[in-house]
Each structure stands twice: as structure tokens, then as C-alpha cells.
Design a protein around this motif. Structure first.
Motif, PDB file in Angstrom:
ATOM      1  N   GLN A  36      -7.081   4.585  -9.769  1.00 25.89           N
ATOM      2  CA  GLN A  36      -6.461   3.278  -8.833  1.00 25.89           C
ATOM      3  C   GLN A  36      -6.241   4.783  -7.354  1.00 25.89           C
ATOM      4  O   GLN A  36      -5.155   5.386  -7.953  1.00 25.89           O
ATOM      5  CB  GLN A  36      -6.007   2.818  -9.144  1.00 25.89           C
ATOM      6  N   ALA A  37      -7.145   3.834  -6.265  1.00 28.51           N
ATOM      7  CA  ALA A  37      -6.742   5.121  -5.286  1.00 28.51           C
ATOM      8  C   ALA A  37      -6.187   4.205  -4.305  1.00 28.51           C
ATOM      9  O   ALA A  37      -7.384   3.162  -4.370  1.00 28.51           O
ATOM     10  CB  ALA A  37      -7.769   6.606  -5.100  1.00 28.51           C
ATOM     11  N   SER A  38      -5.995   4.422  -2.889  1.00 22.66           N
ATOM     12  CA  SER A  38      -5.457   3.395  -1.682  1.00 22.66           C
ATOM     13  C   SER A  38      -6.409   4.481  -0.780  1.00 22.66           C
ATOM     14  O   SER A  38      -6.267   5.537  -0.779  1.00 22.66           O
ATOM     15  CB  SER A  38      -4.523   3.033  -1.799  1.00 22.66           C
ATOM     16  N   ASP A  80      -3.306  -1.865   4.671  1.00 20.81           N
ATOM     17  CA  ASP A  80      -4.593  -0.581   3.340  1.00 20.81           C
ATOM     18  C   ASP A  80      -3.476  -0.172   2.094  1.00 20.81           C
ATOM     19  O   ASP A  80      -4.564   0.329   1.246  1.00 20.81           O
ATOM     20  CB  ASP A  80      -4.752   0.646   4.429  1.00 20.81           C
ATOM     21  N   TYR A  81      -2.348   0.156   2.345  1.00 21.18           N
ATOM     22  CA  TYR A  81      -1.948   0.940   0.712  1.00 21.18           C
ATOM     23  C   TYR A  81      -2.104  -0.332   0.084  1.00 21.18           C
ATOM     24  O   TYR A  81      -1.973  -0.309  -1.539  1.00 21.18           O
ATOM     25  CB  TYR A  81      -0.381   1.522   1.076  1.00 21.18           C
ATOM     26  N   ASN A  82      -2.472  -1.671   0.094  1.00 16.81           N
ATOM     27  CA  ASN A  82      -2.090  -2.328  -1.152  1.00 16.81           C
ATOM     28  C   ASN A  82      -2.849  -3.023  -1.831  1.00 16.81           C
ATOM     29  O   ASN A  82      -3.707  -3.510  -2.431  1.00 16.81           O
ATOM     30  CB  ASN A  82      -1.397  -4.071  -0.658  1.00 16.81           C
ATOM     31  N   TYR A  83      -4.370  -2.131  -0.755  1.00 18.97           N
ATOM     32  CA  TYR A  83      -5.870  -2.601  -1.533  1.00 18.97           C
ATOM     33  C   TYR A  83      -6.069  -0.684  -1.557  1.00 18.97           C
ATOM     34  O   TYR A  83      -5.822   0.372  -2.015  1.00 18.97           O
ATOM     35  CB  TYR A  83      -7.002  -2.502  -0.044  1.00 18.97           C
ATOM     36  N   ASP A  84      -6.542  -1.485  -3.668  1.00 20.23           N
ATOM     37  CA  ASP A  84      -6.974  -0.434  -4.838  1.00 20.23           C
ATOM     38  C   ASP A  84      -8.368  -0.349  -4.988  1.00 20.23           C
ATOM     39  O   ASP A  84      -9.422  -1.611  -5.263  1.00 20.23           O
ATOM     40  CB  ASP A  84      -6.190  -0.411  -5.829  1.00 20.23           C
ATOM     41  N   ALA A  85      -8.675   0.454  -5.223  1.00 20.19           N
ATOM     42  CA  ALA A  85     -10.438   0.687  -5.119  1.00 20.19           C
ATOM     43  C   ALA A  85     -10.051   1.522  -6.930  1.00 20.19           C
ATOM     44  O   ALA A  85      -9.323   2.662  -7.328  1.00 20.19           O
ATOM     45  CB  ALA A  85     -10.900   1.620  -4.890  1.00 20.19           C
ATOM     46  N   VAL A  86     -10.476   0.947  -7.807  1.00 19.56           N
ATOM     47  CA  VAL A  86     -10.496   1.835  -9.357  1.00 19.56           C
ATOM     48  C   VAL A  86     -11.883   2.495  -9.527  1.00 19.56           C
ATOM     49  O   VAL A  86     -13.175   1.943  -9.484  1.00 19.56           O
ATOM     50  CB  VAL A  86     -10.202   0.075 -10.525  1.00 19.56           C
TER      51      VAL A  86
END
Length: 595
Positions: free
Chosen positions: A418-420, A491-497
Motif C-alpha cells: 500500500q502507498a499514498s 490524501d495520506y488516508n487514501y491507499d492504492a494497493v
């Protein structure tokens, strides 16, 4: 002036004589009422300085600027403070801070990790130098004070000429304050009796989650309201005429860590409402600008004035207090608050001279070349598109976890990551890549962990992440700027997996948006087990994502993800997006791609 027996008799005698004369020659003029004794003073406040001394962006290596043309840094704040002191009189002012001081820029990182203040004969932290020179009177602890571990924080505390306050930062064994809970300040008045001003420092309970590795078993962090209710009456009984709270806690009454702690993260407004005896609260943590916000205390019916200056030294709060002498004590008659903008002044030459050499060392450090890139990459569209630059973070994290688990019980499991998008202005240029380029992808001091999750749990994780998007019906024009941050989600609480393929249908309501979720071309098996490479903030419950905080920890690393990326670039020599980038997720509406 209160009456005693002597003044009462004297007054009575004069009154009697006056009456006798009046009976002979007419009515005497009434005596003028005694003039009330009044005193005014100002408390200045900053918060969330995050290592900003100069108006400089170390990630871009140029003067800081944003769309609103804000300026940052203590050098600018120093100029504002000097002007206020000149206007009000130095003895009629105090200067306090509400925390998050020693983390956030490459300047603060350099003196925590590269040339650490904890080394034998190590340097003095630039934030301590600047704040000492400006003349701070007190500062509350922020949650990011703990990012580099307690030894760094203790050394910083030792280097400060002012107290670091934390009434709700308790020793885990004794449950006694691990830092001074408050500071008491005396302001001289023209009337003999000093005004006693108490500053109570409160920090964020979320430290127990966000910096669990650094504080577990060492410190505990009970709720702000609980500790304020304990300490405010004590401060009043000690003779405090004015009580100010410096709280590293926002005013909204919300939390980002769900039900993992029984305390509120942004509790400043609740403290004002529920704890009698507070006159004003300097608010921090939320990175918002609140010039003046009034909350009525339920017990007293009186207003408590709150103010939050904008982060990084962009604003300076002024609390203006008017006091009156009444019944043998000073009483607050009126409080008002405002903020001053640091872009209206120049940097203080005294601070520039004091810390210029340290600044130049950091500039040289961040400009070190660590490799090259075959293509330019940017985060400009990363909040709504699967961009190679976010894939780079995920690829490095996944490769690091795979290497760490190799040869062990979980080596055969697939590793996802995961990363934001932490910054919408981060970029990797084509050609030479420097430390500042790589570091700009990861401005936080997060470390890497590996957690065990099932396919079903990952789907719920993605559904939770997808609440970030504003529900947008099919056929309605899409404005990217208005598409994200639904419900205030940062933005930092949206994760792309990374490692899964999926679509996010933004026409659907939050909770039912993830469609066509697959792994290696096949629908995701709800029972399948996966390893998720995840940062420690998320793994500890930051953002309140489901399942991950309770998932089995398979591995954890103490090095910052930022450094892991830098070392990966150094080792590879060349960054080639063709080796790691692919479009694995996209936004859709009723199956039609948005972009």
C-alpha cells in the motif's frame, strides 16, 4: 481598594464633616468613583512548525511558495514576534507553541539522523537554537516529537531554554508526568500585584498508536479532557489568574484511529466545553487556520477563546487579554484572538545568521546524486490515476518485504503493498536523481511492516480507502480538483494497493465501489492469504483502516521508508518505470473509465 477598619473610620469621619458643612452652606459635590485597575497583555502562539526555520523547501531546493503565496519558518515568525513585543512591551507578552516541532523537513531529519543531536559532542538542534533565540516561554509536545525515539526528544528537551509540556504524557510504570505538565509565568503590572499566567500543555493520545514502537511500555497518553479536569483546578488553587491550554489536538472532536483508543484525537473544543476555568486554548495538530473560535463552557457559561495558527510558521496567533482588579485579585474581563501572516515580513537577519551554516549543510546533503531515471514521473495526477511514481514506492516496499521473508514460513505467499500520495508536487526527473527527489516521495518518518491479510479483508480495506472519492453519477462532468477528499479525508488516508487489479466505481456509494477485483488475472479468492507491505502508521491503526491493525505482524523494520527508497535507487543506479509500473486500478462509472 478593599476597606479595612482604619479606612472605614477615616471615610466615615470625612463623610460626617462633609454632611455638617453641607447642612450649613449647601450640597457638596459627590466624590469621584475610584478608577478601576486594569492590565492588558498578549500571548503569541505558533504550532506545527515541523522543522521549518527558513522560508525554504528542501524537497524542491528553492524558496517555499504555494498557491496562496504563504511563507514559512521561524525566521519570519521572529520578525513578527519582535514587532508585537515592540508594540505591547516585552514584559507584557508571552510566546508559546502547541507542538510538532522537530519533524517534517530535511533540516530536522538531518539533525536527527545524519548529524544527530544525540551524538557525543553532537550539534544543537536548529529548532532549539531558533526558539531559544526568539525567546519562547513554553511549548507543548506534539505527536511527531516522538518519531525519532525518546532519546532524541530528551536531547531536544535538554537543549531548549523553555519547558516542553505534556500533562497527559505519563510514565507507563508510575503514571506520573514524564514531562512538566505546566509552566507558571509572572507578568509585572503597574499596580504591585503580578498577574500569574499558567500554561497547561496537552499532547495527542494517538501517540500510543502512531509511535507504538517508540513509546510502548515507556509512556501512556490518557485523554485531554481527563487531564485538563485534573490540572486546571490545581493551577487555579496555586494562584493562577489566567489559565491557557496549549493543546496538540484539533478542535473538531474527531479521531483518525477509530475505536482503538478510548480518547478523542481532536479534543480541544471538548476541553473548552467541559473543563471549567480555562480562558484560552492554543490549538494544534489539525493544520488548519482558526483566527478565533469561541466555545461556551457548560459549567460556567463563559466563552473560551480558541485559535489555531496555520502550520509551518505561516501564521502567528495573538491572544489579547484584558484584566481588571476586582475583590483582591485579577479577573479576565475580555479575551480576543487573531492571526498575523508571516508573508507580510522579512526573515529576521539574526536567525538567518545564527543558522545559515546548518541550512547550507542540509542543502548540500539533499542535492547529492544517488542515481538516474529513464523518465520523468510526477504525483500531480496520482490522487485519481495509477501513476508510476506511486508504483515506485510500492515496488520498493514489496521487494523489501519479499527479501525479508525469504526462506521463512511465509516466503511463498504473494506480497502486496500500500502507498499514498503524500504530496501532489513530488517528482522524479528524467536524468539525475538526488536525495531530495527520492525523499520528496515520503516526507514522513514512517517505517515498513509486513502484515498477514485475507482476500476478503483486502476487499474491505480497499472499500474503506475508496470513500476518499466524492460520489459522482455517470454522465456528470468530472472536475479532478473536486473529485477527492470526500468527507475531509486527507490524501495520506487514501491507499492504492499494488499487486491487485481493480476498479473504483465512483458512481456507487462508499462501501460498494470496488469492482472487478482480481489477482493475477483471476477473481480474488476471499480465503486466500496475502502479505501486505504497509507503513507503521497504517499498521498501528492510523486512518482507522479495517483489519490491518489487528492482523498478524510477520516482520517490521526500524529504517524509514524514505531511506529504503533512497538506498534502492543507489543500488539500482537507474530507475526505469518499465520495470515496475502498470495501470492496475482505475476510476470508473458504470464500467466506463473516468480518465
Amino acid at each position: 481598594m478593599p476597606l479595612n477598619r482604619r479606612t472605614f473610620l477615616g471615610t466615615s469621619a470625612v463623610a460626617g464633616a462633609g454632611a455638617a458643612v453641607a447642612g450649613a452652606v449647601g450640597t457638596a459635590p459627590a466624590a469621584a468613583a475610584p478608577r478601576a485597575k486594569r492590565y492588558s497583555f498578549t500571548v503569541m502562539g505558533t504550532t506545527d512548525l515541523h522543522g521549518n526555520v527558513f522560508n525554504w523547501d528542501y524537497f524542491t531546493d528553492r524558496e517555499f511558495d504555494d498557491k496562496a503565496h504563504n511563507d514559512v519558518g521561524l525566521a519570519k515568525i521572529s520578525t513578527l514576534v519582535d514587532r508585537v513585543r515592540e508594540e505591547k512591551g516585552r514584559r507584557n507578552t508571552l510566546l508559546i507553541d502547541a507542538g510538532d516541532t522537530i519533524q517534517g523537513t530535511q533540516l530536522s531529519y538531518y539533525y536527527a539522523k545524519v548529524d544527530p543531536i544525540t551524538a557525543r559532542r553532537g550539534p544543537v538542534h536548529p529548532m532549539a537554537q531558533a526558539m531559544n533565540a526568539i525567546g519562547y516561554d513554553a511549548a507543548a509536545l506534539g505527536n511527531h516529537e516522538f518519531n525519532y525515539g525518546i532519546p532524541v526528544l530528551r536531547k531536544f528537551q535538554e537543549q531548549c531554554d523553555f519547558p516542553l509540556l505534556g500533562a497527559n504524557a505519563l510514565d507507563a510504570r508510575t503514571l506520573r508526568p514524564a514531562f512538566p505538565p505546566y509552566s507558571m509565568h509572572r507578568l509585572c503590572t503597574p499596580y504591585g500585584r503580578d498577574v500569574r499566567v499558567a500554561v497547561l500543555g496537552l499532547t495527542n493520545p494517538g501517540i500510543a498508536i502512531w509511535d507504538k514502537a517508540n513509546v510502548s511500555g515507556k509512556m501512556v497518553f490518557p485523554g485531554l479532557e481527563e487531564q485538563a479536569a485534573k490540572w486546571v483546578p490545581k493551577l487555579r488553587s496555586m494562584g493562577a489568574d489566567v489559565v491557557i491550554v496549549s493543546a496538540h489536538s484539533g478542535s473538531s472532536g474527531t479521531s483518525s484511529y477509530g475505536d482503538q483508543l478510548p480518547y478523542i484525537e481532536n479534543a480541544a473544543g471538548l476541553v473548552a466545553e467541559q473543563v471549567p476555568g480555562i480562558d484560552a486554548i492554543l490549538v494544534g495538530h489539525a493544520h488548519t487556520e482558526i483566527p478565533e473560535y469561541r466555545v461556551t463552557n457548560k459549567g460556567t457559561g463563559k466563552d473560551v477563546v480558541l485559535s489555531e495558527p496555520l502550520k509551518w510558521g505561516q501564521r502567528l496567533t495573538l491572544f489579547d487579554f484584558d484584566l481588571v482588579w476586582s475583590k483582591g485579585r485579577w479577573t479576565v474581563e475580555k479575551v480576543g484572538a487573531q492571526v498575523l501572516n508571516s508573508n507580510t515580513v522579512e526573515e529576521d537577519p539574526r536567525i538567518v545568521k545564527l543558522l545559515g551554516d546548518g541550512h547550507e549543510k542540509v542543502v548540500a546533503y539533499v542535492n547529492q546524486v544517488i542515481g538516474t531515471s529513464t523518465a520523468a514521473m510526477s504525483t500531480a495526477d496520482a490522487p485519481w490515476k495509477d501513476e508510476p511514481i506511486i508504483d515506485l514506492i510500492n515496488h520498493v516496499q514489496a521487494e523489501t518485504v519479499k527479501a525479508a521473508l525469504a526462506g521463512g514460513e511465509y516466503a511463498s505467499l504473494p506480497v502486496l503493498s500500500q502507498a499514498s500520495c503524500f504530496s501532489r508536487t513530488a517528482r522524479i526527473p528524467a536524468g539525475e536523481v538526488t536525495i531530495k527527489d527520492a525523499a520528496g516521495l515520503y516526507p514522513f518518518e514512517n517505517t515498513l511492516e509486513a502484515r498477514l491479510l485475507t482476500g476478503a479483508q483486502l476487499k474491505e480495506y480497499l472499500e474503506y480507502s475508496a470513500r476518499y472519492y466524492v460520489q459522482t453519477p455517470a454522465g456528470v462532468p468530472v472536475e479532478p480538483a473536486k473529485l477527492t477528499n470526500a468527507g475531509g479525508t486527507p490524501d495520506y488516508n487514501y491507499d492504492a494497493v499494488y499487486g491487485l487489479s481493480y476498479e473504483i466505481d465512483i458512481a456507487k456509494p462508499a462501501g460498494s465501489r470496488i469492482v472487478n477485483l482480481s489477482f493475477r488475472g483471476e477473481p480474488l479468492d476471499p480465503a486466500a492469504r496475502f502479505v501486505l507491505a504497509v507503513n507503521n502508521y497504517r499498521a498501528a491503526g492510523g486512518g482507522a483502516f479495517p483489519h490491518v491493525a489487528g492482523a498478524k505482524q510477520l516482520w517490521a523494520n526500524s529504517d524509514e521508508i524514505r531511506n529504503t527508497i533512497i538506498q534502492w535507487v543507489k543500488t539500482q543506479g537507474t530507475v526505469d518505470p518499465g520495470g515496475f509500473a502498470s495501470v492496475d486500478w482505475k476510476l470508473t462509472r458504470d464500467g466506463v473509465p473516468v480518465f
